[in-house]
Write a protein that holds these residues in place. Structure first.
Motif, PDB file in Angstrom:
ATOM      1  N   VAL A  51     -26.252  14.280  -3.613  1.00 47.82           N
ATOM      2  CA  VAL A  51     -26.574  15.663  -3.970  1.00 47.82           C
ATOM      3  C   VAL A  51     -27.566  15.692  -5.141  1.00 47.82           C
ATOM      4  O   VAL A  51     -28.570  16.416  -5.106  1.00 47.82           O
ATOM      5  CB  VAL A  51     -25.282  16.441  -4.335  1.00 47.82           C
ATOM      6  CG1 VAL A  51     -25.623  17.796  -4.922  1.00 47.82           C
ATOM      7  CG2 VAL A  51     -24.409  16.609  -3.095  1.00 47.82           C
ATOM      8  N   THR A  55     -31.207  16.720  -3.603  1.00 49.54           N
ATOM      9  CA  THR A  55     -31.559  18.145  -3.692  1.00 49.54           C
ATOM     10  C   THR A  55     -33.043  18.360  -4.035  1.00 49.54           C
ATOM     11  O   THR A  55     -33.721  19.121  -3.329  1.00 49.54           O
ATOM     12  CB  THR A  55     -30.636  18.854  -4.699  1.00 49.54           C
ATOM     13  OG1 THR A  55     -29.282  18.601  -4.321  1.00 49.54           O
ATOM     14  CG2 THR A  55     -30.887  20.351  -4.711  1.00 49.54           C
ATOM     15  N   SER A  58     -35.085  17.458  -0.999  1.00 54.26           N
ATOM     16  CA  SER A  58     -34.912  18.439   0.082  1.00 54.26           C
ATOM     17  C   SER A  58     -35.731  19.689  -0.201  1.00 54.26           C
ATOM     18  O   SER A  58     -36.357  20.266   0.703  1.00 54.26           O
ATOM     19  CB  SER A  58     -33.438  18.822   0.226  1.00 54.26           C
ATOM     20  OG  SER A  58     -32.651  17.687   0.324  1.00 54.26           O
ATOM     21  N   TYR A  59     -35.726  20.116  -1.467  1.00 55.43           N
ATOM     22  CA  TYR A  59     -36.448  21.337  -1.829  1.00 55.43           C
ATOM     23  C   TYR A  59     -37.941  21.150  -1.598  1.00 55.43           C
ATOM     24  O   TYR A  59     -38.610  22.008  -1.022  1.00 55.43           O
ATOM     25  CB  TYR A  59     -36.158  21.702  -3.290  1.00 55.43           C
ATOM     26  CG  TYR A  59     -36.720  23.038  -3.660  1.00 55.43           C
ATOM     27  CD1 TYR A  59     -36.149  24.209  -3.154  1.00 55.43           C
ATOM     28  CD2 TYR A  59     -37.837  23.154  -4.479  1.00 55.43           C
ATOM     29  CE1 TYR A  59     -36.681  25.445  -3.459  1.00 55.43           C
ATOM     30  CE2 TYR A  59     -38.382  24.385  -4.791  1.00 55.43           C
ATOM     31  CZ  TYR A  59     -37.795  25.533  -4.283  1.00 55.43           C
ATOM     32  OH  TYR A  59     -38.323  26.766  -4.574  1.00 55.43           O
ATOM     33  N   TYR A 131     -27.037  14.971   4.256  1.00 58.27           N
ATOM     34  CA  TYR A 131     -27.173  16.025   3.254  1.00 58.27           C
ATOM     35  C   TYR A 131     -28.583  16.603   3.274  1.00 58.27           C
ATOM     36  O   TYR A 131     -28.777  17.821   3.299  1.00 58.27           O
ATOM     37  CB  TYR A 131     -26.852  15.477   1.860  1.00 58.27           C
ATOM     38  CG  TYR A 131     -27.088  16.506   0.780  1.00 58.27           C
ATOM     39  CD1 TYR A 131     -26.218  17.567   0.609  1.00 58.27           C
ATOM     40  CD2 TYR A 131     -28.215  16.423  -0.041  1.00 58.27           C
ATOM     41  CE1 TYR A 131     -26.444  18.522  -0.366  1.00 58.27           C
ATOM     42  CE2 TYR A 131     -28.459  17.374  -1.018  1.00 58.27           C
ATOM     43  CZ  TYR A 131     -27.567  18.425  -1.182  1.00 58.27           C
ATOM     44  OH  TYR A 131     -27.795  19.381  -2.129  1.00 58.27           O
ATOM     45  N   ALA A 135     -29.767  20.375   3.761  1.00 59.57           N
ATOM     46  CA  ALA A 135     -30.333  21.067   2.602  1.00 59.57           C
ATOM     47  C   ALA A 135     -31.740  21.585   2.897  1.00 59.57           C
ATOM     48  O   ALA A 135     -32.088  22.706   2.509  1.00 59.57           O
ATOM     49  CB  ALA A 135     -30.352  20.130   1.396  1.00 59.57           C
ATOM     50  N   VAL A 166     -30.405  28.184  -5.136  1.00 64.75           N
ATOM     51  CA  VAL A 166     -29.106  27.564  -4.868  1.00 64.75           C
ATOM     52  C   VAL A 166     -28.073  28.635  -4.529  1.00 64.75           C
ATOM     53  O   VAL A 166     -27.227  28.433  -3.652  1.00 64.75           O
ATOM     54  CB  VAL A 166     -28.652  26.699  -6.069  1.00 64.75           C
ATOM     55  CG1 VAL A 166     -27.216  26.225  -5.872  1.00 64.75           C
ATOM     56  CG2 VAL A 166     -29.589  25.515  -6.250  1.00 64.75           C
ATOM     57  N   TRP A 170     -26.352  27.812  -0.933  1.00 60.21           N
ATOM     58  CA  TRP A 170     -25.175  26.982  -1.196  1.00 60.21           C
ATOM     59  C   TRP A 170     -24.330  26.651   0.034  1.00 60.21           C
ATOM     60  O   TRP A 170     -23.813  25.529   0.125  1.00 60.21           O
ATOM     61  CB  TRP A 170     -24.308  27.552  -2.327  1.00 60.21           C
ATOM     62  CG  TRP A 170     -23.495  28.768  -1.945  1.00 60.21           C
ATOM     63  CD1 TRP A 170     -23.865  30.054  -2.101  1.00 60.21           C
ATOM     64  CD2 TRP A 170     -22.204  28.773  -1.335  1.00 60.21           C
ATOM     65  NE1 TRP A 170     -22.911  30.887  -1.624  1.00 60.21           N
ATOM     66  CE2 TRP A 170     -21.870  30.133  -1.147  1.00 60.21           C
ATOM     67  CE3 TRP A 170     -21.308  27.795  -0.923  1.00 60.21           C
ATOM     68  CZ2 TRP A 170     -20.671  30.524  -0.559  1.00 60.21           C
ATOM     69  CZ3 TRP A 170     -20.106  28.193  -0.338  1.00 60.21           C
ATOM     70  CH2 TRP A 170     -19.793  29.536  -0.152  1.00 60.21           C
ATOM     71  N   LEU A 173     -25.920  23.648   1.483  1.00 60.09           N
ATOM     72  CA  LEU A 173     -25.794  22.492   0.581  1.00 60.09           C
ATOM     73  C   LEU A 173     -24.378  21.934   0.620  1.00 60.09           C
ATOM     74  O   LEU A 173     -24.176  20.723   0.687  1.00 60.09           O
ATOM     75  CB  LEU A 173     -26.160  22.890  -0.862  1.00 60.09           C
ATOM     76  CG  LEU A 173     -27.570  23.450  -1.068  1.00 60.09           C
ATOM     77  CD1 LEU A 173     -27.833  23.692  -2.557  1.00 60.09           C
ATOM     78  CD2 LEU A 173     -28.628  22.516  -0.501  1.00 60.09           C
ATOM     79  N   GLY A 176     -23.710  20.167   3.915  1.00 60.63           N
ATOM     80  CA  GLY A 176     -24.395  18.872   3.923  1.00 60.63           C
ATOM     81  C   GLY A 176     -23.688  17.863   3.049  1.00 60.63           C
ATOM     82  O   GLY A 176     -23.528  16.695   3.429  1.00 60.63           O
TER      83      GLY A 176
END
Lengths: 249, 273
Positions: A51, A55, A58-59, A131, A135, A166, A170, A173, A176
């Motif tokens: 995570v 993250t 992924s963004y 994940y 995400a 987020v 969420w 997320l 995932g």
């Protein structure tokens, strides 16, 4: 419903073969307790790392478009379809003593192979795609205009990310992260190659189940049942939290 | 990438695949009979050749090997896996199949034996040169799991050394404290030493013959401490082709079979007559 029968019957058989009278004895045995503790510890660490590190990536993947993005996304998804044994050998060739980073790690006095660190690395490698895929899909659904509007209102980058991005993404997320955690708990092939098998240090539940199958079937069935029960409980809890959305979105 | 190409990776993969590999030995034109032989991982090379030599004298017969740790094969046999012959690396796993009712105790014969040897990476990173050095603190030792025959033999060997007057009782526990992994079959132990991940491992003498011999260093184990592994073989009781299975067992015990075993680094039970 042949599909449902095929999926459910083997799990049912596990429950039927469970030695209920000896259940507590098996559960309390050092092999089971050590494997359970190690699996929960490493699996949770791996999910947390996935995570934290997954993250931002992924963004970025969700906000950029183009050939490079497709290429990187494909690379990231690759561990999902590779046999875990390949992952284990590949990790050895990077972090092993004679691997790419081997001399550097040895110089720094860092030992990875045969330690719980190797267990976590193997889990991160195989679980991260679960994940990241979720995400990226979650982030992609958020309208960038919302983020821009918040930024115009004077929110900081971090504030926008936390309170808008987020806050909206969420469920994806969380779903995932749970899939990544579950995949970590089940990781076997990469672990036995890269981390080896040592009770209490690198012998996670899947390894204990595999070796228990050859040595003491009761312990293997107990562990297998435990793994199924824990996974089932977590999936149900998360589904409840997400409502009807489901893990697969 | 030269340092990766010592064959270690190939061996590692081979060792892992040994758990589930079925390899056809004789690609005969139209084989109408297939003999399925379950063989211990340490017999992989010897039985590959054994199968080919046997099939050469049996027109229309193809020998299919299933190679894995003996304990795994025994488990598979007791779960009903179809097979014609079982060759185990110890009596215990053969007995497990006899107890399971798939093999008749009267049919079991010893066909070879094997010895243990300590194997080190070619560059010997830990600088070991005696059995005493296995007790050095911080050493990374890889053994097979106690459920695997060679794993149990390794423990027996350490116990023997511990009990000898030249060593002390703490030898075995000290050495065992250096174990970083208990592997699932003997070939994986060898692979992890070849790769240099482990400083030392214990394998069979027959695992380090031919090309492999050059990729590792050996520490011999003197006779009084060495543990002799006995290999039993038997036809599976419910084989669909008992005649063929019996002929294969006879071939393994015959002069040609015994010569193949000797060539592969095993100790034949019958000296050339």
């Amino acid at each position: 419903m042949p599909m449902l029968v095929l999926l459910v019957l083997p799990l049912l058989a596990l429950g039927l073969n469970l030695d209920y009278a000896g259940l507590w004895v098996h559960l309390a045995s050092p092999v089971v307790m050590q494997a359970l503790a190690l699996s929960l510890g490493t699996g949770s660490t791996a999910a947390l790392l996935v995570v934290l590190l997954g993250t931002p990536l992924s963004y970025l993947l969700a906000r950029r478009t183009g050939r490079l993005q497709v290429f990187v996304e494909t690379l990231v998804e690759l561990p999902m379809v590779l046999p875990p044994a390949v992952a284990g050998v590949a990790l050895l060739l990077v972090f092993g003593r004679r691997g790419l980073l081997g001399p550097f790690l040895e110089g720094a006095g860092v030992q990875i192979v045969f330690t719980p660190v190797a267990v976590v690395l193997a889990q991160v490698f195989v679980a991260a795609p679960f994940y990241i895929t979720a995400a990226v899909a979650g982030f992609a659904e958020i309208d960038p205009d919302l983020e821009q509007a918040a930024a115009l209102e004077g929110a900081s980058d971090w504030g926008v990310f936390r309170h808008v991005t987020v806050a909206l993404a969420w469920p994806a997320l969380l779903a995932g992260a749970v899939m990544a955690w579950a995949r970590s708990l089940g990781e076997f092939g990469a672990t036995i190659i890269f981390a080896g098998n040592f009770p209490g240090r690198t012998q996670t539940m899947p390894l204990a189940i595999y070796l228990g199958f050859e040595r003491d079937l009761d312990i293997a069935v107990t562990l297998a049942f435990l793994l199924v029960a824990v996974s089932f409980a977590v999936l149900v809890a998360v589904k409840g939290l997400l409502g009807r959305r489901g893990l697969g979105r | 990438m030269k340092w990766l190409c010592g064959g270690g990776v190939g061996w590692l993969l081979a060792g892992l695949l040994a758990g589930c590999s079925l390899s056809a030995v004789q690609p005969a034109a139209a084989p109408d009979r297939e003999l399925v032989v379950f063989a211990a991982a340490s017999l992989a090379d010897a039985f590959e050749r054994m199968g080919a030599a046997f099939a050469a004298g049996e027109p229309g017969v193809r020998v299919t090997l299933s190679v894995a740790g003996s304990q795994q094969l025994a488990q598979q046999l007791n779960s009903g896996a179809p097979a014609d012959v079982f060759a185990s690396a110890n009596r215990l796993q053969m007995q497990a199949v006899v107890d399971g009712g798939r093999i008749d105790a009267g049919e079991v014969q010893l066909f070879a034996s094997n010895r243990l040897v300590v194997v080190l990476p070619a560059d010997n990173p830990a600088g070991l040169d005696s059995l005493q050095d296995l007790a050095l603190p911080g050493l990374k030792l890889v053994l097979a799991d106690a459920a695997v025959p060679v794993g149990q033999y390794s423990l027996d060997f350490l116990a023997k050394v511990s009990a000898s007057p030249e060593y002390t009782a703490v030898y075995s526990p000290t050495v065992l404290a250096n174990v970083v992994s208990y592997e699932d079959n003997v070939r994986v132990v060898l692979a992890k030493v070849q790769l240099g991940e482990a400083d030392a491992g214990i394998v069979y003498a027959s695992d380090v013959v031919g090309a492999v011999r050059d990729s590792v260093r050996l520490l011999a184990i003197p006779d009084p401490w060495n543990v002799v592994a006995s290999y039993p073989i038997a036809p599976v009781g419910d084989s669909m082709q008992p005649d063929l299975a019996a002929r294969f067992v006879a071939f393994v015990l015959g002069p040609e079979g015994q010569a193949i075993l000797a060539d592969a680094g095993l100790l034949p039970v019958r000296l050339a007559e």
